[in-house]
Design a protein around this motif. Sequence first.
Motif, PDB file in Angstrom:
ATOM      1  N   MET A 168      -8.109  15.276  -9.587  1.00 54.39           N
ATOM      2  CA  MET A 168      -7.958  16.729  -9.582  1.00 54.39           C
ATOM      3  C   MET A 168      -7.122  17.122  -8.371  1.00 54.39           C
ATOM      4  O   MET A 168      -7.356  16.636  -7.260  1.00 54.39           O
ATOM      5  CB  MET A 168      -9.317  17.410  -9.507  1.00 54.39           C
ATOM      6  N   ARG A 169      -6.136  18.018  -8.584  1.00 55.84           N
ATOM      7  CA  ARG A 169      -5.275  18.482  -7.507  1.00 55.84           C
ATOM      8  C   ARG A 169      -5.038  19.986  -7.681  1.00 55.84           C
ATOM      9  O   ARG A 169      -5.348  20.559  -8.722  1.00 55.84           O
ATOM     10  CB  ARG A 169      -3.935  17.741  -7.526  1.00 55.84           C
ATOM     11  N   PHE A 170      -4.440  20.596  -6.665  1.00 60.40           N
ATOM     12  CA  PHE A 170      -4.141  22.023  -6.716  1.00 60.40           C
ATOM     13  C   PHE A 170      -2.678  22.248  -7.118  1.00 60.40           C
ATOM     14  O   PHE A 170      -1.767  21.632  -6.552  1.00 60.40           O
ATOM     15  CB  PHE A 170      -4.397  22.684  -5.359  1.00 60.40           C
ATOM     16  N   ARG A 184      -0.283  26.335   2.983  1.00 65.20           N
ATOM     17  CA  ARG A 184       0.136  25.143   3.709  1.00 65.20           C
ATOM     18  C   ARG A 184      -1.031  24.393   4.344  1.00 65.20           C
ATOM     19  O   ARG A 184      -0.833  23.325   4.921  1.00 65.20           O
ATOM     20  CB  ARG A 184       1.124  25.533   4.812  1.00 65.20           C
ATOM     21  N   SER A 185      -2.227  24.964   4.254  1.00 66.89           N
ATOM     22  CA  SER A 185      -3.402  24.335   4.851  1.00 66.89           C
ATOM     23  C   SER A 185      -4.633  24.780   4.078  1.00 66.89           C
ATOM     24  O   SER A 185      -4.600  25.789   3.363  1.00 66.89           O
ATOM     25  CB  SER A 185      -3.538  24.741   6.319  1.00 66.89           C
ATOM     26  N   LEU A 189      -5.439  28.323   2.067  1.00 66.43           N
ATOM     27  CA  LEU A 189      -5.866  28.305   0.662  1.00 66.43           C
ATOM     28  C   LEU A 189      -6.956  29.350   0.407  1.00 66.43           C
ATOM     29  O   LEU A 189      -7.022  29.934  -0.678  1.00 66.43           O
ATOM     30  CB  LEU A 189      -6.372  26.912   0.300  1.00 66.43           C
ATOM     31  N   ARG A 190      -7.773  29.620   1.432  1.00 65.35           N
ATOM     32  CA  ARG A 190      -8.867  30.583   1.267  1.00 65.35           C
ATOM     33  C   ARG A 190      -8.360  31.998   0.969  1.00 65.35           C
ATOM     34  O   ARG A 190      -9.090  32.830   0.439  1.00 65.35           O
ATOM     35  CB  ARG A 190      -9.715  30.624   2.537  1.00 65.35           C
ATOM     36  N   ASN A 257       2.593  20.924  -7.003  1.00 64.54           N
ATOM     37  CA  ASN A 257       1.358  20.419  -6.405  1.00 64.54           C
ATOM     38  C   ASN A 257       1.338  20.830  -4.927  1.00 64.54           C
ATOM     39  O   ASN A 257       2.101  20.316  -4.121  1.00 64.54           O
ATOM     40  CB  ASN A 257       1.309  18.896  -6.535  1.00 64.54           C
ATOM     41  N   VAL A 258       0.481  21.793  -4.601  1.00 68.56           N
ATOM     42  CA  VAL A 258       0.382  22.244  -3.212  1.00 68.56           C
ATOM     43  C   VAL A 258      -0.728  21.483  -2.502  1.00 68.56           C
ATOM     44  O   VAL A 258      -1.677  21.013  -3.132  1.00 68.56           O
ATOM     45  CB  VAL A 258       0.126  23.768  -3.126  1.00 68.56           C
ATOM     46  N   LEU A 259      -0.595  21.331  -1.210  1.00 68.65           N
ATOM     47  CA  LEU A 259      -1.563  20.577  -0.412  1.00 68.65           C
ATOM     48  C   LEU A 259      -1.879  19.226  -1.070  1.00 68.65           C
ATOM     49  O   LEU A 259      -3.026  18.928  -1.419  1.00 68.65           O
ATOM     50  CB  LEU A 259      -2.843  21.386  -0.227  1.00 68.65           C
ATOM     51  N   PRO A 260      -0.856  18.393  -1.286  1.00 64.80           N
ATOM     52  CA  PRO A 260      -1.043  17.146  -2.029  1.00 64.80           C
ATOM     53  C   PRO A 260      -2.045  16.186  -1.400  1.00 64.80           C
ATOM     54  O   PRO A 260      -2.552  15.281  -2.075  1.00 64.80           O
ATOM     55  CB  PRO A 260       0.363  16.533  -2.064  1.00 64.80           C
ATOM     56  N   GLU A 261      -2.354  16.383  -0.117  1.00 64.98           N
ATOM     57  CA  GLU A 261      -3.348  15.512   0.523  1.00 64.98           C
ATOM     58  C   GLU A 261      -4.759  15.825   0.055  1.00 64.98           C
ATOM     59  O   GLU A 261      -5.693  15.039   0.272  1.00 64.98           O
ATOM     60  CB  GLU A 261      -3.259  15.640   2.047  1.00 64.98           C
TER      61      GLU A 261
END
Length: 302
Positions: A168-170, A184-185, A189-190, A257-261
Amino acid sequence: MERGKNMDWDKLRVFHAVAEVGSLTHAGETLHLSQSAVSRQIRALEEEIGATLFHRHARGLLLTEQGELLYHATREMARQLETAAARIKDSKDDIFGELRVTTTIGFGTMWLSPRLAKLFARYPELKLDLNLTEAVLNLPMREADVAIRMKEPSQADLIRRRLMTVRMRFYVSRAYIAAHGEPRSPEELREHRLVGYSPGAPQVAAGAEFLAPFLAENRKSRMTVNNYFGLYKAALNGLGVCALPDYLTRGEESLVNVLPELHSADIPVYFVYPTELRRSKRVAVFRDFVLEELEAEGLLAG
């Protein structure tokens, strides 16, 4: 019933049909018998075994306790006959007949269904009954012939082949980024609308565990959906930052895909079928087709 006397197969066949539908009339239509003929067979069977098999009421027929016991036996007989018929058909060279496949709504709708035209082009006489559900159907009881599942099955009497690994990814649409910027973090995201799978709906544990803390920390508007097709469309239409299985987004250039980590734990995907169908040619050609498609897309597990 006299000791050593066998129950009549025809009566059992009629009983099973009535137990399945709860109606003399509907069973008769299935068996091409009149209602009176079906009723006579049931009465004769009840006299033969010395027990009442059905409660009669205005809404139809309900099995008695003795009827439930007999229905359990006839259901197992029907399952074994189905298996024998499938083996006989599969002993021929041509691939035809019905294959009942179950998988999740997301995988079945968005990955499998769009590719099935290729399978039918190869085997035009094959019939597929595709059951898309988040429920885990019982393969040994022949609720389906084949399952593609997002977890390894626990039953020992099933053959399994690992197909691929999902995470699952964003994801967000490019249009959303143009309008609202790109997070970017995790802290950023919040401040974005988060769109994810409904916490109370059936889903794989790794997906729920991944999304739960982000939903809990989300400060802005949020949206939850109880299937991945809805989530995918939400992402495409720029509703927010969407948590999606990564296989759904391959080749979709409008999604980023944002924030891939940030991603879930590995979710294994398995192709599963009962050991009794290990020589089924219909199962084999369907399995090989799925493997070929995954390999062509670079998704196949090593």
